[in-house]
Design an enzyme around this catalytic site. Sequence first.
Site, mmCIF file in Angstrom:
data_model
loop_
_atom_site.group_PDB
_atom_site.id
_atom_site.type_symbol
_atom_site.label_atom_id
_atom_site.label_comp_id
_atom_site.label_asym_id
_atom_site.label_seq_id
_atom_site.Cartn_x
_atom_site.Cartn_y
_atom_site.Cartn_z
ATOM 1 N N CYS A 14 -1.032 5.971 -2.615
ATOM 2 C CA CYS A 14 -0.855 4.174 -2.154
ATOM 3 C C CYS A 14 -0.419 3.342 -3.696
ATOM 4 C CB CYS A 14 -1.951 3.484 -0.946
ATOM 5 S SG CYS A 14 -2.020 4.411 -0.264
ATOM 6 N N ASP A 59 -6.354 3.486 -4.145
ATOM 7 C CA ASP A 59 -6.602 2.143 -3.596
ATOM 8 C C ASP A 59 -5.652 1.939 -2.148
ATOM 9 O OD1 ASP A 59 -6.560 -0.679 -3.693
ATOM 10 O OD2 ASP A 59 -5.161 -0.689 -5.333
ATOM 11 N N GLY A 118 1.400 -0.169 -9.195
ATOM 12 C CA GLY A 118 2.245 0.928 -10.744
ATOM 13 C C GLY A 118 0.722 0.456 -11.452
ATOM 14 N N CYS A 176 -8.905 -3.809 -1.952
ATOM 15 C CA CYS A 176 -8.646 -4.999 -3.085
ATOM 16 C C CYS A 176 -8.997 -6.409 -1.711
ATOM 17 C CB CYS A 176 -7.038 -5.965 -3.578
ATOM 18 S SG CYS A 176 -5.673 -5.654 -2.425
ATOM 19 N N LYS A 201 -2.330 1.044 -11.680
ATOM 20 C CA LYS A 201 -3.402 1.838 -11.933
ATOM 21 C C LYS A 201 -2.988 3.485 -12.271
ATOM 22 C CE LYS A 201 -6.010 -0.252 -8.495
ATOM 23 N NZ LYS A 201 -5.407 -1.493 -8.527
#
Length: 427
Positions: free
Chosen positions: A244, A307, A248, A360, A250
Amino acid sequence: MTQEINDGLPAREAALTLIDAALSRRGGLDEAASAHGFRFLEPRERAFARALAMAALRRLGPIDRALSGKLAKEPPPRVRNLLRLGAVQAFYLDVPAFAAVATTVEMTGVNKTSRPFKGLVNAVLRGLLRDGPPSDDPEQLAPPWLFTRWTAAWGPETARLVALEIAKEPATDLSLKDPALAQAWAQRLEGEILPSGTLRLARKGDVAAWPGFEEGGWWVQDAAAAIPARLLKVQPGETAVDLCAAPGGKSLQLAAAGAIVTAVDRSAARLERLTDNFRRMGLTAEVVVADAGNWDDARTFDAVLLDAPCSATGTFRRHPDVLWAARPGDVASLAGVQARLLDAAADRVKPGGRLVYCVCSLEPEEGEAQVEAFLARRPDMRLDPIASGEAGAPAASLTARGTLRLLPHQLDGGQDGFFAARFIRQA
Protein backbone atom coordinates in the site's frame (compact mmCIF):
# COMPACT_ATOMS: atom_id res chain seq x y z
CA MET A 1 -3.79 34.98 5.54
CA THR A 2 -4.46 38.56 4.39
CA GLN A 3 -6.62 38.69 1.30
CA GLU A 4 -7.96 41.52 -0.82
CA ILE A 5 -11.69 41.83 -1.35
CA ASN A 6 -11.18 41.67 -5.09
CA ASP A 7 -10.20 38.00 -4.98
CA GLY A 8 -13.77 37.89 -6.27
CA LEU A 9 -16.61 35.50 -6.56
CA PRO A 10 -14.90 32.75 -8.63
CA ALA A 11 -12.57 31.89 -5.75
CA ARG A 12 -15.45 31.91 -3.28
CA GLU A 13 -17.56 29.74 -5.57
CA ALA A 14 -14.63 27.33 -5.82
CA ALA A 15 -14.40 27.24 -2.01
CA LEU A 16 -18.12 26.46 -1.89
CA THR A 17 -17.54 23.55 -4.28
CA LEU A 18 -14.70 22.25 -2.13
CA ILE A 19 -16.78 22.36 1.04
CA ASP A 20 -19.69 20.62 -0.67
CA ALA A 21 -17.43 17.88 -2.04
CA ALA A 22 -15.77 17.35 1.33
CA LEU A 23 -19.04 17.01 3.21
CA SER A 24 -20.97 14.99 0.64
CA ARG A 25 -18.23 12.32 0.28
CA ARG A 26 -18.02 12.94 -3.46
CA GLY A 27 -14.31 12.18 -3.67
CA GLY A 28 -13.29 14.63 -0.98
CA LEU A 29 -11.62 18.00 -0.97
CA ASP A 30 -8.38 16.99 -2.71
CA GLU A 31 -10.19 15.38 -5.63
CA ALA A 32 -12.43 18.42 -6.01
CA ALA A 33 -9.38 20.70 -5.95
CA SER A 34 -8.01 18.81 -8.95
CA ALA A 35 -11.21 19.24 -10.95
CA HIS A 36 -11.20 20.93 -14.34
CA GLY A 37 -12.93 24.17 -13.32
CA PHE A 38 -10.77 24.69 -10.25
CA ARG A 39 -7.59 24.55 -12.34
CA PHE A 40 -8.75 27.53 -14.42
CA LEU A 41 -8.45 29.86 -11.42
CA GLU A 42 -5.38 32.02 -11.06
CA PRO A 43 -2.87 30.63 -8.52
CA ARG A 44 -3.80 33.36 -6.03
CA GLU A 45 -7.50 32.55 -6.39
CA ARG A 46 -6.85 28.82 -5.97
CA ALA A 47 -4.90 29.50 -2.78
CA PHE A 48 -7.68 31.72 -1.43
CA ALA A 49 -10.37 29.16 -2.29
CA ARG A 50 -8.48 26.38 -0.54
CA ALA A 51 -7.76 28.58 2.49
CA LEU A 52 -11.47 29.40 2.78
CA ALA A 53 -12.53 25.76 2.53
CA MET A 54 -9.90 24.51 4.96
CA ALA A 55 -10.70 27.18 7.53
CA ALA A 56 -14.40 26.34 7.28
CA LEU A 57 -13.76 22.62 7.76
CA ARG A 58 -11.39 23.17 10.69
CA ARG A 59 -14.07 25.09 12.57
CA LEU A 60 -17.17 23.49 11.09
CA GLY A 61 -18.49 22.36 14.47
CA PRO A 62 -18.40 25.75 16.24
CA ILE A 63 -19.69 27.56 13.13
CA ASP A 64 -22.61 25.16 12.74
CA ARG A 65 -23.49 25.46 16.40
CA ALA A 66 -23.59 29.26 16.08
CA LEU A 67 -25.69 29.00 12.90
CA SER A 68 -28.16 26.63 14.52
CA GLY A 69 -28.97 29.32 17.06
CA LYS A 70 -29.96 31.66 14.22
CA LEU A 71 -31.95 29.28 12.00
CA ALA A 72 -35.54 28.32 12.70
CA LYS A 73 -35.31 25.43 10.23
CA GLU A 74 -32.64 23.83 8.11
CA PRO A 75 -32.01 25.66 4.80
CA PRO A 76 -30.95 23.94 1.54
CA PRO A 77 -27.39 22.59 1.57
CA ARG A 78 -26.06 25.38 -0.67
CA VAL A 79 -27.45 28.02 1.70
CA ARG A 80 -25.96 26.28 4.75
CA ASN A 81 -22.57 26.20 2.99
CA LEU A 82 -22.88 29.85 1.99
CA LEU A 83 -23.48 30.76 5.63
CA ARG A 84 -20.44 28.72 6.66
CA LEU A 85 -18.37 30.48 4.03
CA GLY A 86 -19.49 33.93 5.15
CA ALA A 87 -18.83 33.16 8.80
CA VAL A 88 -15.33 31.79 8.21
CA GLN A 89 -14.36 34.86 6.16
CA ALA A 90 -15.55 37.25 8.82
CA PHE A 91 -14.15 35.41 11.82
CA TYR A 92 -11.05 33.48 10.76
CA LEU A 93 -9.55 35.17 7.69
CA ASP A 94 -8.53 38.79 7.25
CA VAL A 95 -11.59 39.66 5.19
CA PRO A 96 -13.47 42.78 6.34
CA ALA A 97 -16.83 41.91 7.86
CA PHE A 98 -18.78 44.02 5.36
CA ALA A 99 -17.05 42.23 2.46
CA ALA A 100 -17.73 38.81 3.97
CA VAL A 101 -21.44 39.60 4.21
CA ALA A 102 -21.75 41.42 0.89
CA THR A 103 -19.99 38.77 -1.20
CA THR A 104 -21.92 35.95 0.46
CA VAL A 105 -25.25 37.68 -0.17
CA GLU A 106 -24.23 38.29 -3.78
CA MET A 107 -23.34 34.61 -4.22
CA THR A 108 -26.71 33.67 -2.74
CA GLY A 109 -28.46 35.71 -5.41
CA VAL A 110 -26.73 34.21 -8.45
CA ASN A 111 -28.17 30.72 -7.96
CA LYS A 112 -31.86 29.97 -8.35
CA THR A 113 -31.86 27.50 -5.45
CA SER A 114 -30.39 29.96 -2.98
CA ARG A 115 -31.80 33.23 -4.39
CA PRO A 116 -34.97 33.23 -2.20
CA PHE A 117 -32.71 33.09 0.87
CA LYS A 118 -30.78 36.33 0.29
CA GLY A 119 -32.56 38.09 3.14
CA LEU A 120 -32.01 35.15 5.49
CA VAL A 121 -28.29 34.97 4.68
CA ASN A 122 -27.86 38.69 5.24
CA ALA A 123 -29.74 38.61 8.55
CA VAL A 124 -28.03 35.51 9.92
CA LEU A 125 -24.51 36.70 9.08
CA ARG A 126 -25.14 40.13 10.60
CA GLY A 127 -26.47 38.39 13.70
CA LEU A 128 -23.36 36.28 13.95
CA LEU A 129 -21.17 39.36 13.64
CA ARG A 130 -23.00 41.00 16.55
CA ASP A 131 -22.38 37.90 18.67
CA GLY A 132 -18.69 37.63 17.75
CA PRO A 133 -16.69 34.51 16.80
CA PRO A 134 -17.73 31.22 18.40
CA SER A 135 -15.29 29.73 20.89
CA ASP A 136 -13.05 26.82 19.92
CA ASP A 137 -14.77 24.39 22.26
CA PRO A 138 -12.99 21.05 21.68
CA GLU A 139 -16.24 19.17 22.18
CA GLN A 140 -17.60 21.09 19.17
CA LEU A 141 -14.49 21.00 16.97
CA ALA A 142 -14.79 17.24 16.43
CA PRO A 143 -17.91 15.41 15.26
CA PRO A 144 -19.73 14.26 18.44
CA TRP A 145 -19.45 10.55 17.68
CA LEU A 146 -15.68 10.82 17.21
CA PHE A 147 -15.18 12.91 20.34
CA THR A 148 -17.12 10.28 22.29
CA ARG A 149 -14.85 7.56 20.90
CA TRP A 150 -11.69 9.49 21.77
CA THR A 151 -12.96 10.14 25.29
CA ALA A 152 -13.64 6.43 25.77
CA ALA A 153 -10.18 5.52 24.46
CA TRP A 154 -7.98 8.04 26.32
CA GLY A 155 -10.13 9.97 28.77
CA PRO A 156 -11.75 13.40 28.53
CA GLU A 157 -8.62 15.54 28.97
CA THR A 158 -6.63 13.83 26.22
CA ALA A 159 -9.68 13.85 23.93
CA ARG A 160 -9.94 17.62 24.43
CA LEU A 161 -6.23 18.13 23.68
CA VAL A 162 -6.54 16.08 20.48
CA ALA A 163 -9.66 17.96 19.37
CA LEU A 164 -8.06 21.37 19.94
CA GLU A 165 -5.51 20.53 17.23
CA ILE A 166 -8.32 20.47 14.64
CA ALA A 167 -8.51 24.26 14.49
CA LYS A 168 -4.76 24.77 14.01
CA GLU A 169 -3.12 25.26 10.63
CA PRO A 170 -0.16 22.85 10.43
CA ALA A 171 3.41 23.60 9.46
CA THR A 172 5.03 21.79 6.53
CA ASP A 173 7.31 18.86 7.41
CA LEU A 174 10.06 17.56 5.15
CA SER A 175 12.05 14.32 5.14
CA LEU A 176 15.61 14.72 3.86
CA LYS A 177 17.27 12.43 1.36
CA ASP A 178 20.56 12.86 3.25
CA PRO A 179 19.99 13.47 6.98
CA ALA A 180 23.63 14.47 7.33
CA LEU A 181 22.72 17.71 5.51
CA ALA A 182 19.98 18.63 7.98
CA GLN A 183 21.69 21.77 9.27
CA ALA A 184 22.41 23.03 5.76
CA TRP A 185 18.81 22.49 4.67
CA ALA A 186 17.49 24.08 7.87
CA GLN A 187 19.47 27.24 7.11
CA ARG A 188 18.55 27.27 3.44
CA LEU A 189 14.84 26.77 4.06
CA GLU A 190 14.68 28.63 7.39
CA GLY A 191 13.36 25.55 9.16
CA GLU A 192 13.58 23.80 12.49
CA ILE A 193 15.10 20.33 12.89
CA LEU A 194 12.83 18.21 15.07
CA PRO A 195 14.28 15.55 17.42
CA SER A 196 13.28 12.90 14.88
CA GLY A 197 15.33 14.56 12.11
CA THR A 198 12.27 15.89 10.30
CA LEU A 199 12.65 19.47 9.05
CA ARG A 200 9.68 21.67 9.96
CA LEU A 201 8.96 24.86 8.00
CA ALA A 202 6.65 27.79 8.59
CA ARG A 203 6.77 28.87 4.94
CA LYS A 204 3.70 28.56 2.74
CA GLY A 205 3.07 28.39 -0.98
CA ASP A 206 3.93 26.06 -3.85
CA VAL A 207 6.47 23.55 -2.50
CA ALA A 208 7.68 22.83 -6.03
CA ALA A 209 9.15 26.34 -6.08
CA TRP A 210 11.10 25.91 -2.83
CA PRO A 211 14.89 25.43 -2.82
CA GLY A 212 15.84 21.78 -3.09
CA PHE A 213 12.65 20.47 -4.65
CA GLU A 214 13.87 20.08 -8.21
CA GLU A 215 17.28 18.85 -7.12
CA GLY A 216 15.69 16.12 -4.98
CA GLY A 217 16.97 17.13 -1.57
CA TRP A 218 13.74 16.39 0.30
CA TRP A 219 10.09 15.41 0.08
CA VAL A 220 7.02 16.49 2.04
CA GLN A 221 6.14 14.05 4.84
CA ASP A 222 4.53 14.66 8.21
CA ALA A 223 6.79 14.11 11.22
CA ALA A 224 4.61 11.26 12.52
CA ALA A 225 4.29 9.62 9.10
CA ALA A 226 8.09 9.39 8.90
CA ILE A 227 8.40 7.28 12.06
CA PRO A 228 7.07 3.84 10.92
CA ALA A 229 9.68 3.33 8.17
CA ARG A 230 12.48 4.20 10.61
CA LEU A 231 11.25 1.48 12.96
CA LEU A 232 12.27 -1.13 10.36
CA LYS A 233 15.94 -0.13 10.77
CA VAL A 234 16.80 -1.22 7.23
CA GLN A 235 20.46 -1.66 6.37
CA PRO A 236 22.06 -1.04 2.95
CA GLY A 237 21.43 -4.01 0.67
CA GLU A 238 18.50 -5.42 2.62
CA THR A 239 15.31 -6.18 0.73
CA ALA A 240 12.23 -4.20 1.72
CA VAL A 241 8.66 -4.12 0.45
CA ASP A 242 6.25 -1.27 1.08
CA LEU A 243 2.71 -2.58 0.72
CA CYS A 244 0.00 0.00 0.00
CA ALA A 245 2.96 2.23 -0.90
CA ALA A 246 1.50 5.23 -2.74
CA PRO A 247 2.13 8.14 -2.65
CA GLY A 248 5.54 6.86 -1.63
CA GLY A 249 7.02 8.82 1.27
CA LYS A 250 7.85 5.68 3.25
CA SER A 251 9.23 3.91 0.17
CA LEU A 252 11.55 6.88 -0.35
CA GLN A 253 12.75 6.57 3.24
CA LEU A 254 13.60 2.91 2.77
CA ALA A 255 15.41 3.57 -0.51
CA ALA A 256 17.32 6.54 0.91
CA ALA A 257 18.52 4.24 3.72
CA GLY A 258 20.01 1.89 1.12
CA ALA A 259 17.37 -0.83 0.96
CA ILE A 260 16.42 -2.63 -2.26
CA VAL A 261 12.80 -1.49 -2.39
CA THR A 262 9.68 -2.96 -3.93
CA ALA A 263 6.68 -0.62 -3.82
CA VAL A 264 3.26 -2.26 -4.18
CA ASP A 265 -0.08 -0.50 -4.53
CA ARG A 266 -3.38 -1.34 -6.20
CA SER A 267 -3.72 2.14 -7.74
CA ALA A 268 -1.74 2.66 -10.94
CA ALA A 269 -2.58 6.37 -10.90
CA ARG A 270 -1.23 6.85 -7.38
CA LEU A 271 1.89 4.88 -8.27
CA GLU A 272 2.59 7.38 -11.04
CA ARG A 273 3.10 10.00 -8.36
CA LEU A 274 5.41 7.61 -6.49
CA THR A 275 7.43 7.01 -9.65
CA ASP A 276 7.70 10.76 -10.26
CA ASN A 277 8.97 11.30 -6.73
CA PHE A 278 11.56 8.55 -7.04
CA ARG A 279 12.76 10.06 -10.30
CA ARG A 280 13.04 13.51 -8.74
CA MET A 281 14.93 12.13 -5.76
CA GLY A 282 17.33 10.09 -7.89
CA LEU A 283 16.33 6.87 -6.13
CA THR A 284 15.12 3.56 -7.52
CA ALA A 285 12.42 1.05 -6.64
CA GLU A 286 10.61 -1.82 -8.28
CA VAL A 287 7.03 -0.61 -8.71
CA VAL A 288 4.21 -3.17 -8.77
CA VAL A 289 0.52 -2.55 -9.42
CA ALA A 290 -1.26 -5.16 -7.31
CA ASP A 291 -3.58 -5.67 -4.37
CA ALA A 292 -1.24 -6.39 -1.46
CA GLY A 293 -3.69 -8.96 -0.13
CA ASN A 294 -3.43 -11.26 -3.17
CA TRP A 295 -0.20 -10.20 -4.86
CA ASP A 296 0.96 -13.15 -6.96
CA ASP A 297 4.66 -13.18 -6.03
CA ALA A 298 6.45 -15.78 -3.95
CA ARG A 299 9.25 -13.55 -2.64
CA THR A 300 9.88 -12.81 1.02
CA PHE A 301 11.75 -9.76 2.35
CA ASP A 302 14.01 -8.67 5.18
CA ALA A 303 11.69 -5.78 6.00
CA VAL A 304 7.98 -5.37 5.31
CA LEU A 305 5.99 -2.17 5.83
CA LEU A 306 2.20 -2.13 5.81
CA ASP A 307 0.58 1.29 6.02
CA ALA A 308 -2.92 -0.12 5.79
CA PRO A 309 -6.06 1.55 4.43
CA CYS A 310 -7.89 3.10 7.36
CA SER A 311 -10.38 5.75 8.43
CA ALA A 312 -7.52 8.32 8.26
CA THR A 313 -8.90 10.25 11.25
CA GLY A 314 -5.32 11.01 12.30
CA THR A 315 -4.73 13.17 9.22
CA PHE A 316 -7.24 15.86 10.17
CA ARG A 317 -4.60 18.58 10.54
CA ARG A 318 -4.09 18.68 6.76
CA HIS A 319 -7.33 16.96 5.79
CA PRO A 320 -10.06 18.19 8.16
CA ASP A 321 -12.65 16.86 5.73
CA VAL A 322 -11.90 13.29 6.87
CA LEU A 323 -13.58 13.99 10.20
CA TRP A 324 -16.83 15.06 8.60
CA ALA A 325 -16.83 12.50 5.79
CA ALA A 326 -16.19 9.54 8.12
CA ARG A 327 -19.09 7.48 9.46
CA PRO A 328 -19.20 5.18 12.52
CA GLY A 329 -19.52 2.09 10.34
CA ASP A 330 -16.32 2.88 8.44
CA VAL A 331 -14.06 1.76 11.30
CA ALA A 332 -15.59 -1.71 11.55
CA SER A 333 -15.61 -2.29 7.79
CA LEU A 334 -11.97 -1.24 7.42
CA ALA A 335 -10.87 -3.44 10.33
CA GLY A 336 -11.60 -6.51 8.22
CA VAL A 337 -9.47 -5.19 5.36
CA GLN A 338 -6.62 -4.46 7.76
CA ALA A 339 -6.68 -7.96 9.22
CA ARG A 340 -6.53 -9.53 5.75
CA LEU A 341 -3.63 -7.32 4.71
CA LEU A 342 -1.75 -7.95 7.96
CA ASP A 343 -1.82 -11.71 7.35
CA ALA A 344 -0.67 -11.20 3.77
CA ALA A 345 2.13 -8.89 4.97
CA ALA A 346 3.29 -11.46 7.54
CA ASP A 347 3.62 -14.06 4.81
CA ARG A 348 6.06 -11.71 3.02
CA VAL A 349 8.51 -11.58 5.95
CA LYS A 350 11.61 -13.77 5.89
CA PRO A 351 12.22 -15.84 9.04
CA GLY A 352 13.93 -13.43 11.42
CA GLY A 353 12.74 -10.45 9.37
CA ARG A 354 10.74 -7.44 10.54
CA LEU A 355 7.22 -6.23 9.88
CA VAL A 356 5.91 -2.78 10.78
CA TYR A 357 2.17 -2.25 10.72
CA CYS A 358 0.83 1.29 10.86
CA VAL A 359 -2.34 3.28 10.25
CA CYS A 360 -2.97 7.04 10.18
CA SER A 361 -6.03 6.45 12.36
CA LEU A 362 -6.91 7.53 15.90
CA GLU A 363 -9.28 4.58 16.38
CA PRO A 364 -8.15 1.69 18.66
CA GLU A 365 -9.95 -0.91 16.53
CA GLU A 366 -7.57 -0.08 13.69
CA GLY A 367 -4.47 -0.12 15.89
CA GLU A 368 -4.22 -1.75 19.30
CA ALA A 369 -7.05 -4.23 18.68
CA GLN A 370 -5.50 -5.30 15.35
CA VAL A 371 -2.22 -6.13 17.10
CA GLU A 372 -3.84 -8.38 19.70
CA ALA A 373 -5.99 -10.22 17.15
CA PHE A 374 -2.99 -10.64 14.82
CA LEU A 375 -0.77 -12.13 17.54
CA ALA A 376 -3.56 -14.51 18.58
CA ARG A 377 -3.92 -15.98 15.08
CA ARG A 378 -0.24 -15.80 14.01
CA PRO A 379 2.00 -17.76 16.41
CA ASP A 380 4.85 -17.36 13.89
CA MET A 381 4.96 -13.63 14.65
CA ARG A 382 6.03 -11.98 17.89
CA LEU A 383 5.75 -8.38 18.94
CA ASP A 384 9.08 -6.53 18.91
CA PRO A 385 8.64 -3.78 21.52
CA ILE A 386 9.62 -0.26 20.50
CA ALA A 387 11.95 1.60 22.86
CA SER A 388 11.15 5.00 24.34
CA GLY A 389 12.17 7.75 21.94
CA GLU A 390 13.01 5.28 19.17
CA ALA A 391 12.79 6.69 15.63
CA GLY A 392 12.26 10.12 17.13
CA ALA A 393 8.80 9.32 18.47
CA PRO A 394 7.65 11.45 21.43
CA ALA A 395 8.11 9.54 24.69
CA ALA A 396 4.43 10.07 25.50
CA SER A 397 3.44 8.01 22.46
CA LEU A 398 4.93 4.74 23.74
CA THR A 399 2.31 2.33 25.09
CA ALA A 400 2.81 -0.22 27.85
CA ARG A 401 2.66 -2.92 25.15
CA GLY A 402 5.65 -1.46 23.28
CA THR A 403 3.63 -0.02 20.39
CA LEU A 404 3.25 3.62 19.41
CA ARG A 405 0.07 5.63 19.71
CA LEU A 406 1.10 8.96 18.20
CA LEU A 407 -1.46 11.63 19.09
CA PRO A 408 -1.58 15.05 17.40
CA HIS A 409 -0.88 17.11 20.53
CA GLN A 410 2.15 15.09 21.72
CA LEU A 411 4.60 17.05 19.57
CA ASP A 412 5.03 20.79 19.99
CA GLY A 413 3.46 22.29 16.87
CA GLY A 414 1.41 19.16 16.23
CA GLN A 415 1.74 15.96 14.21
CA ASP A 416 -0.53 13.52 12.44
CA GLY A 417 -2.19 10.82 14.49
CA PHE A 418 -0.66 7.39 13.87
CA PHE A 419 -0.48 3.92 15.33
CA ALA A 420 2.56 1.71 14.74
CA ALA A 421 3.67 -1.75 15.88
CA ARG A 422 6.72 -3.85 15.01
CA PHE A 423 6.88 -7.64 14.72
CA ILE A 424 9.54 -10.27 14.14
CA ARG A 425 8.85 -13.45 12.19
CA GLN A 426 10.16 -16.32 14.23
CA ALA A 427 12.64 -18.63 12.55
